[in-house]
Design a protein around this motif. Structure first.
Motif, PDB file in Angstrom:
ATOM      1  N   ASP A 437       5.658  -9.280   2.404  1.00  0.00           N
ATOM      2  CA  ASP A 437       4.327  -8.441   2.294  1.00  0.00           C
ATOM      3  C   ASP A 437       4.490  -7.362   1.293  1.00  0.00           C
ATOM      4  O   ASP A 437       3.137  -7.033   1.037  1.00  0.00           O
ATOM      5  N   ALA A 438       5.394  -6.914   1.162  1.00  0.00           N
ATOM      6  CA  ALA A 438       5.405  -5.732   0.218  1.00  0.00           C
ATOM      7  C   ALA A 438       4.833  -5.911  -1.095  1.00  0.00           C
ATOM      8  O   ALA A 438       4.538  -5.016  -2.010  1.00  0.00           O
ATOM      9  N   VAL A 439       4.683  -7.146  -1.562  1.00  0.00           N
ATOM     10  CA  VAL A 439       4.387  -7.540  -2.961  1.00  0.00           C
ATOM     11  C   VAL A 439       3.043  -7.393  -3.037  1.00  0.00           C
ATOM     12  O   VAL A 439       2.121  -7.490  -2.345  1.00  0.00           O
ATOM     13  N   VAL A 440       2.563  -6.760  -4.292  1.00  0.00           N
ATOM     14  CA  VAL A 440       1.433  -6.053  -4.517  1.00  0.00           C
ATOM     15  C   VAL A 440       0.802  -7.334  -5.428  1.00  0.00           C
ATOM     16  O   VAL A 440       1.418  -7.604  -6.589  1.00  0.00           O
ATOM     17  N   LYS A 441      -0.518  -7.600  -5.207  1.00  0.00           N
ATOM     18  CA  LYS A 441      -1.272  -8.451  -6.187  1.00  0.00           C
ATOM     19  C   LYS A 441      -1.881  -7.703  -7.058  1.00  0.00           C
ATOM     20  O   LYS A 441      -2.924  -6.875  -7.109  1.00  0.00           O
ATOM     21  N   ARG A 442      -1.546  -7.693  -8.324  1.00  0.00           N
ATOM     22  CA  ARG A 442      -1.821  -6.811  -9.519  1.00  0.00           C
ATOM     23  C   ARG A 442      -2.872  -7.630 -10.275  1.00  0.00           C
ATOM     24  O   ARG A 442      -2.959  -8.789 -10.322  1.00  0.00           O
ATOM     25  N   PRO A 443      -3.978  -6.481 -10.772  1.00  0.00           N
ATOM     26  CA  PRO A 443      -4.952  -7.505 -11.597  1.00  0.00           C
ATOM     27  C   PRO A 443      -4.128  -7.920 -12.778  1.00  0.00           C
ATOM     28  O   PRO A 443      -3.464  -7.686 -13.391  1.00  0.00           O
TER      29      PRO A 443
END
Length: 747
Positions: A437-443
């Protein structure tokens, strides 16, 4: 199939239900099933089916329904017009394919409409609302409709009816009225058509009975609205106010609705700043242009009305936007705080890495919760090394699994500093489950979800009605993970539909086949012989792969077969390859947990720890399974499959399934061990009937698997090629699977 059209040919149906649109997230089947479940005296059903999926769903209900196939991309107004042109009922009820009808709704509408005078043009209905979280929620319209009563009303005498939720589905219209105003009512803007129908009607009647289900799809599963679509809200009300010219009461209600809807859209829809400024400007102009003389808004709206009437709305705009952002941040902090408690060091490391640039040449791969190099991610990584060697792969593998990796495999262990660094910097993230869950979807990053099987059992949101399957699942958190997906790999159109239904988001479906199944078309006779030699299977012996799945309703693993007795019954020339589900590795065979490789006990070989499983399929002459997705993969080989379904009713009830395996099995079905033994000791496992069932199963579920799936995925995702330039999928009948063990031995 029940009789849904009981009118004789000479009688005119009282009501035509016009179902229209594409099969969005597989909701159409449930709608048509509900219509087909009860006799509908005086009602005809016209299905204006947009696209192949909708057509297939509708044609399962012929001849009860009239089906009008329309091409993919046909818009809702065209579908409604096509259905209305074919309808013969005195009244029309437009039902979108994504929505539903409560039990008895068509009958209630038809009976009530039959008693209305010809001067009534519109029958307003109550409705219920459904979301992914809940169904059958009451609408706010019931009390309003109840107060209006059931008598024919002049809209100008009851302008408050304009406040009824603007859906075409919560109003039936007289067919003659629709055709007289079809040009105006046929629009992509459904709320406009719903309002306009009331403004154009001579008389309106009300039915304060829930007769429609408005299914509200997740906004995250729909294309984001364009600026023009946002501005269209203002244009809608300006046009409607023009229709209400000379009708002060209706004009006042519509004006209040415009103010309310514009402020709601502005404050809550997350418009980009430049779009928000332009929207606010246009709404302010409309508010000043159409303000009735001396008009006062209902309590609570006066302040926001003044903000729209101000010529310089910038300060008010910023205040509203700032308050909105504050509310969103507060909600996000509450939702994510529990995940980040006690992980300050990890968070700081990850945040520092996120501050750096995205590495366009870095790809992170993971499979089965970091168990190792396997499944679709492994096949994609292998093809990536050939087609795009400039992209560096890093595998996420547990510390225990790292020792089993192929030499030279670059990897990270979950939770380590480098683990968070590569997750933060990689452009490509590939998994057959989900990253944490902590993974961020970066642009600029690309998340590729490969999945790890074709779904027979219910998945994702479809597990919610099944407590045994839903136990411990946080579905909101699941959807937040799903929203990170850019692409979702699919092996067949069945999977594509189920993924859209179970995981509603904006991901693009890659209908390219499962890369892990490429080997079933690229392996040769030498490959088949080699894996059988590694397993110790002598030439001429029959190898039966037994691969059961797990049960959500059981606390642990329960043996479903007496393997020793089965092996004795099958004789000296048959070897059982026993593959436990990875949840229960080492427990399927009649001995203790095995070492890292196959372990043999007489004619039983425990292959629970043998990887890759695709090699076991190549080695096997036949597959015995219950409800495992391995049946869909193995079917590519066009070899016999036997289903052992001793607890089908329990499994179906507790887990939920997408289709009836007993009716659509890829081969003979055994309900107990005696039947299984009978099938395997006669020719029933491979006779003509079994081959016919297998052929039908292959056509449906091996649709995109042809040996070039990994190439298509790599070229589409990593090389950015247009889908139209990729190798086309070879039809099933033109494919040549890997040779069977018998063929491999003879060659």
């Amino acid at each position: 199939m029940s009789e849904t059209l009981s009118e004789t040919a000479s009688e005119t149906p009282k009501l035509s239900v016009v179902v229209h649109g594409p099969d969005v997230q597989d909701h159409l089947s449930a709608l048509l099933d509900s219509l087909d479940a009860h006799p509908l005296t005086g009602v005809e059903v016209i299905v204006a089916a947009v696209g192949d999926w909708a057509r297939e769903a509708a044609e399962r209900h012929t001849p009860a329904f009239t089906v009008l196939p329309l091409p993919d991309g046909a818009r809702d107004p065209a579908a409604r017009s096509a259905g209305a042109a074919r309808a013969s009922g005195r009244w029309l009820h437009f039902v979108h394919a994504k929505d539903g009808l409560p039990p008895g709704a068509p009958r209630a509408i038809a009976e009530h409409a039959a008693g209305l005078p010809d001067t009534v043009d519109v029958l307003l209905l109550d409705h219920v609302r459904s979301t992914w979280r809940a169904s059958g929620l009451p609408s706010p319209d019931g009390p309003r409709l109840a107060r209006a009563g059931r008598a024919a009303l002049a809209p100008d005498d009851h302008p408050a009816l304009l406040e009824v939720t603007p859906l075409l589905g919560n109003r039936a219209v007289r067919a003659g009225f629709w055709r007289a105003h079809e040009r105006l009512l046929t629009t992509d803007d459904e709320p406009f058509a719903a309002y306009a129908a009331l403004l154009l009607a001579d008389r309106v009647a009300c039915l304060p009975h829930p007769a429609y289900e408005d299914r509200r799809l997740r906004p995250e599963s729909l294309p984001p609205p364009t600026p023009e679509q946002r501005y269209a809200l203002v244009e809608r009300f300006e046009t409607l106010l023009g229709l209400a010219a000379g009708r002060p009461a209706a004009h006042a209600v519509l004006y209040d609705l415009m103010i309310r809807e514009c402020l709601h859209a502005f404050a809550r829809s997350g418009m980009p700043d430049d779009v928000g400024r332009e929207f606010f400007h246009r709404a302010s102009l409309a508010a000043r242009r159409h303000r009735p003389d001396g008009h006062r808004h209902p309590a609570g709206l006066e302040g926001v009305r003044r903000s729209l009437l101000e010529r310089d709305a910038c300060a008010e705009y910023r205040a509203l936007r700032a308050a909105h952002r504050t509310r969103r941040r507060a909600r996000s902090a509450v939702r994510t705080g529990r995940h980040r408690a006690g992980t300050l060091l990890r968070t700081l490391q990850y945040r520092r890495a996120l501050a750096g640039p995205v590495d366009p040449h870095l790809a992170v791969f993971s499979a089965y919760w970091a168990r190792g190099v396997a499944c679709n991610p492994a096949a994609i990584a292998a093809r990536l090394a050939e087609l795009a060697p400039g992209v560096h792969p890093v595998w996420v593998v547990t510390a225990a699994g790292a020792a089993l990796l192929p030499p030279g495999t670059d990897h990270v262990v979950p939770g380590t500093r480098r683990y968070w660094e590569v997750l933060a910097r990689a452009k490509y993230l590939v998994n057959n489950v989900n990253f944490p869950d902590a993974v961020v979807k970066r642009p600029g990053t690309v998340h590729l979800q490969t999945h790890h099987g074709t779904p027979l059992k219910r998945m994702g949101l479809d597990q919610m009605p099944y407590p045994a399957a839903a136990r411990g699942l946080d579905f909101q958190a699941l959807l937040e993970r799903v929203d990170r997906w850019d692409f979702s790999v699919s092996a067949n159109s069945h999977s594509t539909r189920m993924w859209q239904r179970a995981y509603p988001s904006r991901h693009v479906s890659l209908d390219h086949g499962y890369p892990r199944n490429d080997v079933f078309y690229t392996a040769g006779a030498a490959d088949v012989r080699a894996v059988r030699e590694r397993l110790g299977i002598a030439p001429g012996h029959r190898a039966v792969l037994y691969a059961p799945t797990h049960r959500d309703y059981e606390a642990g693993w329960t043996p479903r077969l007496d393997l020793a007795a089965l092996a004795d019954a099958l004789g000296e020339e048959t070897i059982l390859l026993v593959r436990a589900h990875y949840f229960y590795e080492g427990t399927a065979a009649p001995h203790a947990s095995p070492p890292a490789g196959p372990r043999r006990t007489g004619r039983i070989i425990d292959v629970s720890s043998y990887d890759p499983v695709e090699e076991l399929c190549l080695a096997a002459d036949a597959l015995v399974t219950d409800y495992s997705s391995i049946m869909f993969d193995y079917a590519n080989l066009d070899r016999p499959i036997v289903i052992h379904a001793d607890d089908w009713e329990t499994y179906r009830t507790t887990r939920g399934v997408y289709f009836d395996l007993m009716a659509e099995a890829p081969g003979p079905v055994a309900r107990d061990q005696a039947e299984l033994t009978e099938i395997l000791t006669t020719d029933a496992w491979r006779d003509e009937r079994a081959a016919k069932a297998r052929a039908a199963f292959r056509r449906r579920f091996c649709e995109y698997d042809d040996g070039r799936a990994a190439e298509r995925v790599v070229r589409r995702v990593f090389l950015g090629e247009d889908e139209r330039t990729l190798p086309p999928v070879l039809p099933v009948e033109e494919r040549t699977p890997a040779p069977s063990p018998e063929e491999a031995t003879a060659s």
